[in-house]
Design an enzyme around this catalytic site. Sequence first.
Site, PDB file in Angstrom:
ATOM      1  N   HIS A   1     -30.508 -15.080  23.472  1.00  0.00           N
ATOM      2  CA  HIS A   1     -31.165 -14.640  22.233  1.00  0.00           C
ATOM      3  C   HIS A   1     -30.481 -13.398  21.633  1.00  0.00           C
ATOM      4  O   HIS A   1     -30.562 -13.165  20.430  1.00  0.00           O
ATOM      5  CB  HIS A   1     -32.621 -14.238  22.501  1.00  0.00           C
ATOM      6  CG  HIS A   1     -33.578 -15.386  22.633  1.00  0.00           C
ATOM      7  ND1 HIS A   1     -33.546 -16.267  23.689  1.00  0.00           N
ATOM      8  CD2 HIS A   1     -34.618 -15.777  21.844  1.00  0.00           C
ATOM      9  CE1 HIS A   1     -34.533 -17.150  23.543  1.00  0.00           C
ATOM     10  NE2 HIS A   1     -35.204 -16.870  22.437  1.00  0.00           N
TER      11      HIS A   1
ATOM     12  N   CYS B  50     -29.266 -20.632  28.798  1.00  0.00           N
ATOM     13  CA  CYS B  50     -30.317 -19.651  29.035  1.00  0.00           C
ATOM     14  C   CYS B  50     -29.982 -18.949  30.346  1.00  0.00           C
ATOM     15  O   CYS B  50     -29.848 -19.605  31.384  1.00  0.00           O
ATOM     16  CB  CYS B  50     -31.649 -20.380  29.145  1.00  0.00           C
ATOM     17  SG  CYS B  50     -33.035 -19.324  29.594  1.00  0.00           S
TER      18      CYS B  50
ATOM     19  N   GLU C 226     -37.787 -14.354  18.411  1.00  0.00           N
ATOM     20  CA  GLU C 226     -38.683 -15.513  18.253  1.00  0.00           C
ATOM     21  C   GLU C 226     -39.646 -15.313  17.075  1.00  0.00           C
ATOM     22  O   GLU C 226     -40.183 -16.263  16.548  1.00  0.00           O
ATOM     23  CB  GLU C 226     -39.453 -15.781  19.552  1.00  0.00           C
ATOM     24  CG  GLU C 226     -38.584 -16.291  20.705  1.00  0.00           C
ATOM     25  CD  GLU C 226     -38.154 -17.762  20.569  1.00  0.00           C
ATOM     26  OE1 GLU C 226     -38.929 -18.583  20.053  1.00  0.00           O
ATOM     27  OE2 GLU C 226     -37.007 -18.084  20.963  1.00  0.00           O
TER      28      GLU C 226
ATOM     29  N   ASP D 296     -32.610 -24.282  26.121  1.00  0.00           N
ATOM     30  CA  ASP D 296     -33.004 -22.865  26.197  1.00  0.00           C
ATOM     31  C   ASP D 296     -34.528 -22.779  26.080  1.00  0.00           C
ATOM     32  O   ASP D 296     -35.181 -23.718  25.625  1.00  0.00           O
ATOM     33  CB  ASP D 296     -32.346 -22.049  25.073  1.00  0.00           C
ATOM     34  CG  ASP D 296     -32.736 -20.569  25.144  1.00  0.00           C
ATOM     35  OD1 ASP D 296     -32.679 -19.986  26.251  1.00  0.00           O
ATOM     36  OD2 ASP D 296     -33.099 -19.985  24.111  1.00  0.00           O
ATOM     37  N   SER D 297     -35.062 -21.609  26.432  1.00  0.00           N
ATOM     38  CA  SER D 297     -36.504 -21.389  26.302  1.00  0.00           C
ATOM     39  C   SER D 297     -36.926 -21.349  24.828  1.00  0.00           C
ATOM     40  O   SER D 297     -38.115 -21.466  24.540  1.00  0.00           O
ATOM     41  CB  SER D 297     -36.870 -20.064  26.970  1.00  0.00           C
ATOM     42  OG  SER D 297     -36.222 -19.011  26.291  1.00  0.00           O
TER      43      SER D 297
ATOM     44  N   CYS E 121     -28.396 -12.555  27.690  1.00  0.00           N
ATOM     45  CA  CYS E 121     -29.536 -13.378  27.270  1.00  0.00           C
ATOM     46  C   CYS E 121     -29.072 -14.010  25.968  1.00  0.00           C
ATOM     47  O   CYS E 121     -28.563 -13.308  25.079  1.00  0.00           O
ATOM     48  CB  CYS E 121     -30.776 -12.525  27.035  1.00  0.00           C
ATOM     49  SG  CYS E 121     -32.106 -13.460  26.231  1.00  0.00           S
TER      50      CYS E 121
END
Length: 277
Positions: free
Chosen positions: A198, A77, A162, A14-15, A196
């Site tokens: 996240h 992701c 994040e 994932d990012s 997403c």
Amino acid sequence: MTDLQKTGPIGVFDSGYGGLTILKEIQRHLPVYDYIYLGDNARTPYGTRSFDVVYEFTLQAVSYLFSQGCHLVILACNTASAKALRTIQQNDLPAIDPERRVLGVIRPTVEILNKISSTGHVGVFGTAGTVDSESYPIEIHKLFPEISVVQQACPMWVPLVENYEGDQPGADYFIDKYIRLLKTKDRDLDTIILACTHYPILLPKIRQFIGDDVKIVCQGEIVAQSLSDYLRRHPEMEKKCSKGGNTTYLTTENPQKFSRLASVFLNEPVSAVRIEL
Ligand code: DGL
């Protein structure tokens, strides 16, 4: 080379932190395998980046995971699945190694939608990249042309996660804002997809603002079941997945920072290692 030496962990990419929501469910469903989680935290978010850049970063990550012995990599992701998966599968894999596989998270999510939505009114929350790619409406309409789909990009949600702000009062404004925007596009939504990886970290607040009458689709469980099914249908790949029950955590940013958040989220000690892509 023995058969044992040819096995390798399953790569999960994932990012940033978002793919942990997928990894957690995969580990729960398939605890026997080894995994390498790679978060490109130094270059997150991907969601606001162009097609070419997301593709380039994702290919670097996949190549790195292959170099670590992974035969199978899951793009945990949506942005990478929307913007890079097809090109990697069709153009890069045949040249790199036709025996290796890269799988995404969009198709498994879409496949079960008809079992979840009863009214056929579905909303998608995603990054700007995922929303602009139109991947969800396209994939949904291939399988279920009768489902109506509206989308809302939520560019502030990944930075909230994040930066560990997702459960703070300041997050409320942006959670409420995107939910209202989506609801104005279709007042009859009965299902929304957190497209997403996240976003499930924001689930308590999303649930609070969206109300109890809307079903929320989180992808972790869906992707874990789909992977389990894939390994059952592909014994040749299953044999190449090493079975030690261990996970290695890699990040392109500060490993202490990654370890702290990942330990809290996974509820177990995580000791990440920094790598460069
Ligand atoms: N977690 C990723 C996704 O599922 C991307 C978030 C980002 O880097 O913008 O789309």
